[in-house]
Design a protein around this motif. Sequence first.
Motif, PDB file in Angstrom:
ATOM      1  N   GLY A 226     -51.201   0.975 -44.207  1.00 37.94           N
ATOM      2  CA  GLY A 226     -50.630   1.657 -43.050  1.00 37.94           C
ATOM      3  C   GLY A 226     -50.417   0.728 -41.871  1.00 37.94           C
ATOM      4  N   ASP A 227     -49.488   1.115 -41.023  1.00 39.70           N
ATOM      5  CA  ASP A 227     -49.192   0.350 -39.820  1.00 39.70           C
ATOM      6  C   ASP A 227     -49.395   1.267 -38.619  1.00 39.70           C
ATOM      7  OD1 ASP A 227     -48.503  -1.721 -38.219  1.00 39.70           O
ATOM      8  OD2 ASP A 227     -46.359  -1.672 -38.658  1.00 39.70           O
ATOM      9  N   THR A 228     -49.508   0.698 -37.442  1.00 43.16           N
ATOM     10  CA  THR A 228     -49.687   1.489 -36.224  1.00 43.16           C
ATOM     11  C   THR A 228     -48.582   1.129 -35.244  1.00 43.16           C
ATOM     12  OG1 THR A 228     -51.224   2.069 -34.427  1.00 43.16           O
ATOM     13  CG2 THR A 228     -51.295  -0.199 -35.250  1.00 43.16           C
ATOM     14  N   ARG A 229     -48.029   2.136 -34.574  1.00 37.14           N
ATOM     15  CA  ARG A 229     -46.946   1.894 -33.625  1.00 37.14           C
ATOM     16  C   ARG A 229     -47.247   2.589 -32.302  1.00 37.14           C
ATOM     17  NH1 ARG A 229     -43.685   6.257 -32.877  1.00 37.14           N
ATOM     18  NH2 ARG A 229     -43.737   7.927 -34.441  1.00 37.14           N
ATOM     19  N   SER A 230     -46.681   2.053 -31.244  1.00 37.45           N
ATOM     20  CA  SER A 230     -46.985   2.533 -29.903  1.00 37.45           C
ATOM     21  C   SER A 230     -46.169   3.777 -29.555  1.00 37.45           C
ATOM     22  CB  SER A 230     -46.710   1.436 -28.881  1.00 37.45           C
ATOM     23  OG  SER A 230     -46.899   1.903 -27.559  1.00 37.45           O
ATOM     24  N   VAL A 231     -46.820   4.719 -28.882  1.00 37.41           N
ATOM     25  CA  VAL A 231     -46.151   5.888 -28.317  1.00 37.41           C
ATOM     26  C   VAL A 231     -46.036   5.741 -26.808  1.00 37.41           C
ATOM     27  CG1 VAL A 231     -46.234   8.394 -28.003  1.00 37.41           C
ATOM     28  CG2 VAL A 231     -47.019   7.374 -30.150  1.00 37.41           C
ATOM     29  N   GLN A 232     -47.155   5.418 -26.178  1.00 39.62           N
ATOM     30  CA  GLN A 232     -47.199   5.305 -24.721  1.00 39.62           C
ATOM     31  C   GLN A 232     -48.205   4.227 -24.371  1.00 39.62           C
ATOM     32  OE1 GLN A 232     -45.461   6.387 -22.358  1.00 39.62           O
ATOM     33  NE2 GLN A 232     -46.584   7.012 -20.550  1.00 39.62           N
ATOM     34  N   ASN A 233     -47.781   3.227 -23.608  1.00 41.05           N
ATOM     35  CA  ASN A 233     -48.635   2.092 -23.287  1.00 41.05           C
ATOM     36  C   ASN A 233     -49.274   2.299 -21.926  1.00 41.05           C
ATOM     37  OD1 ASN A 233     -49.884  -0.347 -23.016  1.00 41.05           O
ATOM     38  ND2 ASN A 233     -48.046  -1.587 -23.093  1.00 41.05           N
ATOM     39  N   GLY A 234     -50.483   2.851 -21.914  1.00 40.13           N
ATOM     40  CA  GLY A 234     -51.207   3.065 -20.672  1.00 40.13           C
ATOM     41  C   GLY A 234     -52.699   3.051 -20.927  1.00 40.13           C
ATOM     42  N   ARG A 235     -53.447   2.242 -20.184  1.00 45.97           N
ATOM     43  CA  ARG A 235     -54.875   2.102 -20.445  1.00 45.97           C
ATOM     44  C   ARG A 235     -55.653   3.350 -20.065  1.00 45.97           C
ATOM     45  NH1 ARG A 235     -57.149  -2.365 -16.308  1.00 45.97           N
ATOM     46  NH2 ARG A 235     -59.036  -1.842 -17.477  1.00 45.97           N
TER      47      ARG A 235
END
Length: 748
Positions: free
Chosen positions: A624-633
């Motif tokens: 599996g791979d992981t992808r970004s939805v929203q980049n916020g800490r």
Amino acid sequence: MKPLFSVLLAMGLLFGAVVAPNGWTFPAASAQESLGEGKMAVVGLDGAALTDAPGGRIIRQLAPGDILTALGRTRDGAYLQVETERKARGWVATRSVVIFGVETLPIVEQATPTPTATPTSPPPTPTPGQTPTQTPTQQPASSPTPTAPSATAAATAAPSVSVGAATTASTPTDAPLPPESGVLGVVIGTGARLSSAPEGDTLAELPGAEAVTAIGRNADASWLMVQLLNGRQGWVKAADVVIFGVEELPVVAAQGEVAQGETAAEATATPTEEAEATPMATAQAAATPMPAAVATEARPEAVMTGVANVTGARLNIRSGPGATYRIIGKAVGGETLSLAARNEAGDWLLIVRDNLPDGAGWVAASLVRAEEDLTALPVSSAEFTGSAPSPTPLNAPAVATPSADVEATPPPAAATAAPSPAASPAASPTAQPAVRTTGASGLSGKIVFQDGRGAIYVYDLTRNEVRFLTNGFDPAISRDGRKVAFVRDGIYSIDIDGANERKVYGGNELITSPKWSPDGQWIVFSRLLGEYKCFDTEFFGCVSLRELSGRFPNIPPAILGRIFLRNAERISLPNFGLSRVNAEGKEFRDIAALDSALAPDWNEAGIVYQSKAGLEITQDAPDGDTRSVQNGRWDWDPDWAPNGGRIVYQSKEGPRWEIFSINPDGSGLVQLTRPVTALVDQLPSNVAPAFSYDGRHIVYLSNRNERNDAGPWRLWVMDADGGNQRPLPIEVEIHYGFGGEQVADWGP
């Protein structure tokens, strides 16, 4: 960031050129906004001590990442008067927090405390419209809470409100006072020289990425008069600072503004006496009155304090010094713990806390940070009743808690320490669910929710009934509404009617946030894997060079490293990952995820989760791979609507949290909750959202009260688009610790 901005940033950092729009800031700098009556401050990665006076007695240890509101400062800027998110007030060293614009805070001077003077009302609070010169003279007192002692008001003294460079013997009369808020700048990666005047003598060497506030400039803007976080002032070359809006700064005379080796703060006398500290509220938000049956005189006494060193999760409190003992409570990350003893090996610590069954329990020493030497603690092997936290179910009779012998006793064998069905709270006759009828909600299905103290309830929306289900945390209901997964000393499963409670999966690691797969055959959860290493940077938090390269793909990694990581310390932080098992606790497998993977939710389209890089989507697949939805800490606790619909999550907005929704591809961001009015003492927060089983509604937790002020936590509901927000008609006291708790889940 777009490629053009990446190139411009590289040019600006390498050559000091002003190349970006006035509104552009570093990601972390956007969090350093003014908060009405104060300024936002974030505790640094070494933590901080909250004291009753500048340099005074420590009253609480603050964890890295804790959010504070800075209300004032000492004249030299070395200490800040702050308020925590739990309304406790005190002082912290300025060097231990990240904050911009310290010079705009009012100076708080304190007079000698008068023991006999006890005002009957707290000092007035400045209104949002007041300027620093209008700040009241009293030291603010913490807001009263049900568990806090009555505050002893501080003696007052008229503060000399001096912002930035005060008019002193070392400051010429023709030098203007700095503006109420200067212009924020960042020293370039190669560093800068702080000088006494343009082309003057060197006062200090400034490292790369240090924040400065520009308060003036010379005629051609080639030199800037700046103030550091510690209040010190001097001149730096404009070419050595990334800064925007220089033309808005006042022109300052080129000679004599700052005497060499002396600052305005150093030339001003400091107070010799500090006012009596306002008593702070109890550090544990979930603390409740101790059951009457607990023998308080039998408990050990606290010797020192420590801090629960976990991020985005909770620390297990066990009945004995070992991972095989029953979990009897939880501690949230950053919580102050009262340490009373240690086991002989020193890998377990005995803590005392009123809301534990016998007032005490054990925690893993590796997950506790303490200022003092832990070997100074007495050695003990005491064990307790082992009962899980036992809040009284609704309408159920009170049950006395057996007293525990806290004298040292031999630890039990592993076979007897393991929980058994007979000892399970759900199997005990005294824990049979009591039912309370509520008002009509006009909704359908069942909501399972926790009270944050160890009790899980079922709210039948169709029958308008609330009943106690079992003891545990992080409840999650299966898609068919038949089973509930939750955490105790591992992952458990129980039928929605309270039958067939059993342990599905257990381990020595910290486990949180179980969620069912859409078909009910699998359970995904977050578990503590160990640690991950990263560079501690001021503007991006703790990042790796790989993550920086992902933010700025058009800048060579070697240049990024020289700019941002040259002076950054490489540190280790707790690392959580994702795993899954089947409903029988078998076929365990780790799932591809970024560091600090927490709060997963499983949908037909994949698994969404919270990471240190923001919200991500992954798949239950070996490759599996992981992808970004929203980049916020500060984007936390996502929940995914059925059939791959929208994702809701909570995000930190200044001193409060709000709920947002977004499409899985990162488009269509919508803010669903926001303050009704700013004319309140404290803005409420909205957290822990979860979709209904049909995706039409969202249940969430809010501390918004009838006056639109911050009050007790209650379950609320709204339409999926954010409309028709209203509290649910139930009366269960709920505690929330801002640790990413999975408070509620909604099934058919």
